[in-house]
Design a protein around this motif. Structure first.
Motif, PDB file in Angstrom:
ATOM      1  N   VAL A   4      41.854 -18.783 -23.664  1.00  0.00           N
ATOM      2  CA  VAL A   4      42.338 -19.289 -22.366  1.00  0.00           C
ATOM      3  C   VAL A   4      43.504 -18.473 -21.814  1.00  0.00           C
ATOM      4  O   VAL A   4      43.736 -18.483 -20.600  1.00  0.00           O
ATOM      5  N   THR A   5      44.204 -17.769 -22.674  1.00  0.00           N
ATOM      6  CA  THR A   5      45.347 -16.979 -22.187  1.00  0.00           C
ATOM      7  C   THR A   5      44.889 -15.653 -21.579  1.00  0.00           C
ATOM      8  O   THR A   5      45.683 -14.955 -20.955  1.00  0.00           O
ATOM      9  N   THR A  56      43.572 -34.571 -36.580  1.00  0.00           N
ATOM     10  CA  THR A  56      42.753 -33.404 -36.219  1.00  0.00           C
ATOM     11  C   THR A  56      43.187 -32.210 -37.076  1.00  0.00           C
ATOM     12  O   THR A  56      44.242 -32.257 -37.709  1.00  0.00           O
ATOM     13  N   SER A  97      51.636 -34.248 -24.917  1.00  0.00           N
ATOM     14  CA  SER A  97      52.068 -34.777 -26.224  1.00  0.00           C
ATOM     15  C   SER A  97      53.254 -35.703 -25.999  1.00  0.00           C
ATOM     16  O   SER A  97      53.966 -35.581 -24.980  1.00  0.00           O
ATOM     17  N   ILE A 111      47.542 -37.538 -33.947  1.00  0.00           N
ATOM     18  CA  ILE A 111      46.099 -37.818 -33.917  1.00  0.00           C
ATOM     19  C   ILE A 111      45.496 -37.005 -35.059  1.00  0.00           C
ATOM     20  O   ILE A 111      45.799 -35.811 -35.211  1.00  0.00           O
ATOM     21  N   ASN A 126      36.633 -19.607 -31.242  1.00  0.00           N
ATOM     22  CA  ASN A 126      35.844 -19.525 -32.470  1.00  0.00           C
ATOM     23  C   ASN A 126      34.369 -19.827 -32.163  1.00  0.00           C
ATOM     24  O   ASN A 126      33.985 -20.981 -31.907  1.00  0.00           O
ATOM     25  N   GLY A 160      45.506 -25.876 -27.168  1.00  0.00           N
ATOM     26  CA  GLY A 160      46.956 -25.924 -27.370  1.00  0.00           C
ATOM     27  C   GLY A 160      47.380 -25.148 -28.601  1.00  0.00           C
ATOM     28  O   GLY A 160      46.641 -25.038 -29.574  1.00  0.00           O
TER      29      GLY A 160
HETATM   30  N1  LIG Z   1      46.502 -33.794 -32.988  1.00  0.00           N
HETATM   31  C1  LIG Z   1      47.669 -34.287 -32.564  1.00  0.00           C
HETATM   32  O1  LIG Z   1      48.368 -35.031 -33.287  1.00  0.00           O
HETATM   33  C2  LIG Z   1      48.157 -33.963 -31.180  1.00  0.00           C
HETATM   34  C3  LIG Z   1      49.207 -34.737 -30.672  1.00  0.00           C
HETATM   35  C4  LIG Z   1      49.681 -34.469 -29.393  1.00  0.00           C
HETATM   36  C5  LIG Z   1      49.111 -33.484 -28.635  1.00  0.00           C
HETATM   37  N2  LIG Z   1      48.097 -32.736 -29.143  1.00  0.00           N
HETATM   38  C6  LIG Z   1      47.532 -31.694 -28.274  1.00  0.00           C
HETATM   39  O2  LIG Z   1      46.135 -31.851 -28.230  1.00  0.00           O
HETATM   40  C7  LIG Z   1      45.521 -30.602 -27.925  1.00  0.00           C
HETATM   41  C8  LIG Z   1      44.380 -30.372 -28.895  1.00  0.00           C
HETATM   42  O3  LIG Z   1      44.885 -30.333 -30.205  1.00  0.00           O
HETATM   43  P1  LIG Z   1      44.024 -30.808 -31.467  1.00  0.00           P
HETATM   44  O4  LIG Z   1      44.831 -31.780 -32.210  1.00  0.00           O
HETATM   45  O5  LIG Z   1      42.653 -31.157 -31.021  1.00  0.00           O
HETATM   46  O6  LIG Z   1      44.045 -29.456 -32.307  1.00  0.00           O
HETATM   47  P2  LIG Z   1      42.875 -28.558 -32.932  1.00  0.00           P
HETATM   48  O7  LIG Z   1      41.871 -29.429 -33.610  1.00  0.00           O
HETATM   49  O8  LIG Z   1      43.566 -27.513 -33.719  1.00  0.00           O
HETATM   50  O9  LIG Z   1      42.217 -27.924 -31.646  1.00  0.00           O
HETATM   51  C9  LIG Z   1      42.874 -26.992 -30.864  1.00  0.00           C
HETATM   52  C10 LIG Z   1      41.855 -26.411 -29.909  1.00  0.00           C
HETATM   53  O10 LIG Z   1      42.509 -25.505 -29.028  1.00  0.00           O
HETATM   54  C11 LIG Z   1      41.746 -24.324 -28.985  1.00  0.00           C
HETATM   55  N3  LIG Z   1      42.616 -23.205 -28.651  1.00  0.00           N
HETATM   56  C12 LIG Z   1      43.858 -22.945 -29.110  1.00  0.00           C
HETATM   57  N4  LIG Z   1      44.337 -21.834 -28.570  1.00  0.00           N
HETATM   58  C13 LIG Z   1      43.360 -21.368 -27.747  1.00  0.00           C
HETATM   59  C14 LIG Z   1      43.255 -20.223 -26.900  1.00  0.00           C
HETATM   60  N5  LIG Z   1      44.249 -19.344 -26.785  1.00  0.00           N
HETATM   61  N6  LIG Z   1      42.098 -20.058 -26.198  1.00  0.00           N
HETATM   62  C15 LIG Z   1      41.087 -20.944 -26.299  1.00  0.00           C
HETATM   63  N7  LIG Z   1      41.139 -22.042 -27.088  1.00  0.00           N
HETATM   64  C16 LIG Z   1      42.265 -22.237 -27.796  1.00  0.00           C
HETATM   65  C17 LIG Z   1      41.110 -24.213 -30.374  1.00  0.00           C
HETATM   66  O11 LIG Z   1      39.930 -23.440 -30.302  1.00  0.00           O
HETATM   67  P3  LIG Z   1      39.667 -22.061 -31.090  1.00  0.00           P
HETATM   68  O12 LIG Z   1      40.386 -22.134 -32.383  1.00  0.00           O
HETATM   69  O13 LIG Z   1      38.168 -22.041 -31.192  1.00  0.00           O
HETATM   70  O14 LIG Z   1      40.188 -21.044 -30.173  1.00  0.00           O
HETATM   71  C18 LIG Z   1      40.744 -25.663 -30.622  1.00  0.00           C
HETATM   72  O15 LIG Z   1      39.521 -25.987 -30.009  1.00  0.00           O
HETATM   73  C19 LIG Z   1      46.625 -29.554 -27.998  1.00  0.00           C
HETATM   74  O16 LIG Z   1      47.040 -29.225 -26.706  1.00  0.00           O
HETATM   75  C20 LIG Z   1      47.743 -30.279 -28.745  1.00  0.00           C
HETATM   76  O17 LIG Z   1      49.005 -29.790 -28.397  1.00  0.00           O
HETATM   77  C21 LIG Z   1      47.595 -32.961 -30.406  1.00  0.00           C
END
Ligand SMILES: NC(=O)c1ccc[n+]([C@@H]2O[C@H](COP(=O)([O-])OP(=O)(O)OC[C@H]3O[C@@H](n4cnc5c(N)ncnc54)[C@H](OP(=O)(O)O)[C@@H]3O)[C@@H](O)[C@H]2O)c1
Length: 260
Positions: free
Chosen positions: A64-65, A187, A139, A185, A38, A90
């Motif tokens: 990233v994919t 987010t 996670s 977390i 984005n 993710g």
């Molecule tokens: N929040 C939680 O509770 C939690 C808990 C455990 C683990 N996690 C892990 O933490 C990581 C970050 O999650 P978050 O909570 O920060 O979620 P988020 O706020 O939704 O952020 C996800 C990020 O991943 C990017 N993304 C997703 N698919 C992508 C792709 N194909 N290519 C490039 N960028 C991509 C999104 O960017 P764009 O939309 O700009 O592409 C965004 O910057 C993830 O791996 C998630 O599994 C989160």
């Protein structure tokens, strides 16, 4: 702690955990590549970091994919080196064996595992030169099962094995590999399962009783852990739960407890 002069790629840094880690590591002196699909959100994070007076980051708007090579090439071309790779991008989703969508499964695995393997492989020659390190954002779903997030759990468990296998394989090159394994977390990730401004307060209020510390996690919790792992530590092959005690005690509200 200082990361002055270190060059860090953070995927998924247009939002949430990755965005806050980018702001935090930049404040500690790191030069950061901000990666997301984005464009607007990538620019916003770049502007926030510039305004804070930290080193100017490099925006890389990509998936990233699809374009791992570009992420590495543009970073090396712009900053001249790579010290740390943080894989935070993710894909998330709710499903179970009874409600299974194979396309969704493929997409979650593609983002959470396949792209990390490809990016890591491309980063290794550069990290070897700097004796750098890799931090995968996994996670608690990699560490224990949640039947209503089956594909996501499989992806994070796979990522955790990749972290450990890579820690062993890359040790002779002087590269350390660790993960953080957060629980809930706060987010935007939960927008993908219908959480929005109207119901998020209730969602987090309900969740906090699951944790020994009686609160959900904040991005500051994950950013400080990422900064620690990015610095010169004795750690490799570690899966670090950032989980308010969940992997120790299980989900607190599910326990049949005596009160003293
Ligand atoms: N929040 C939680 O509770 C939690 C808990 C455990 C683990 N996690 C892990 O933490 C990581 C970050 O999650 P978050 O909570 O920060 O979620 P988020 O706020 O939704 O952020 C996800 C990020 O991943 C990017 N993304 C997703 N698919 C992508 C792709 N194909 N290519 C490039 N960028 C991509 C999104 O960017 P764009 O939309 O700009 O592409 C965004 O910057 C993830 O791996 C998630 O599994 C989160």
């Amino acid at each position: 702690m200082s990361l002055r002069g270190k060059v860090v790629i953070i995927t998924g840094s247009s939002s949430g955990i990755g965005a806050d880690a980018a702001r935090h590591l930049a404040k500690l002196g790191a030069k950061v590549s901000i990666v997301g699909r984005n464009e607007k959100r990538v620019s916003e994070v770049v502007d926030q970091i510039k305004k804070s007076g930290a080193p100017t980051p490099l925006p890389i708007v990509t998936d990233v994919t699809k374009d791992a090579q570009r992420i590495i090439d543009e970073t090396i071309e712009h900053f001249g080196r790579l010290d740390v790779l943080v894989n935070s991008a993710g894909a998330f989703g709710a499903d179970s064996v009874a409600y299974f969508d194979v396309e969704k499964f493929d997409s979650i695995l593609d983002t959470n595992v396949r792209s990390v393997i490809i990016l890591t492989n491309l980063a290794v020659p550069h990290l070897e030169k700097t004796k750098g390190n890799i931090i995968n954002v996994s996670s608690v779903c990699g560490l224990r099962p949640f039947d209503y997030m089956t594909s996501y759990c499989i992806s994070k468990a796979g990522l955790d094995q990749f972290t450990k296998c890579s820690a062993i394989a890359l040790a002779p090159k002087g590269i350390r590999v660790n993960s953080i394994n957060p629980a809930t977390i706060r987010t935007p990730i939960f927008e993908q399962i219908g959480i929005n401004e109207s119901n998020e307060n209730q969602f987090y209020e309900d969740r906090k009783h699951e944790f020994l510390v009686d609160r959900v996690g904040e991005v500051s919790d994950t950013s400080s852990a990422i900064a620690y792992l990015a610095s010169e530590t004795f750690l490799t092959g570690v899966l670090l739960p950032i989980d308010g005690g969940l992997t120790c005690a299980g989900i607190r509200s599910e326990l049949n407890r005596f009160t003293f």
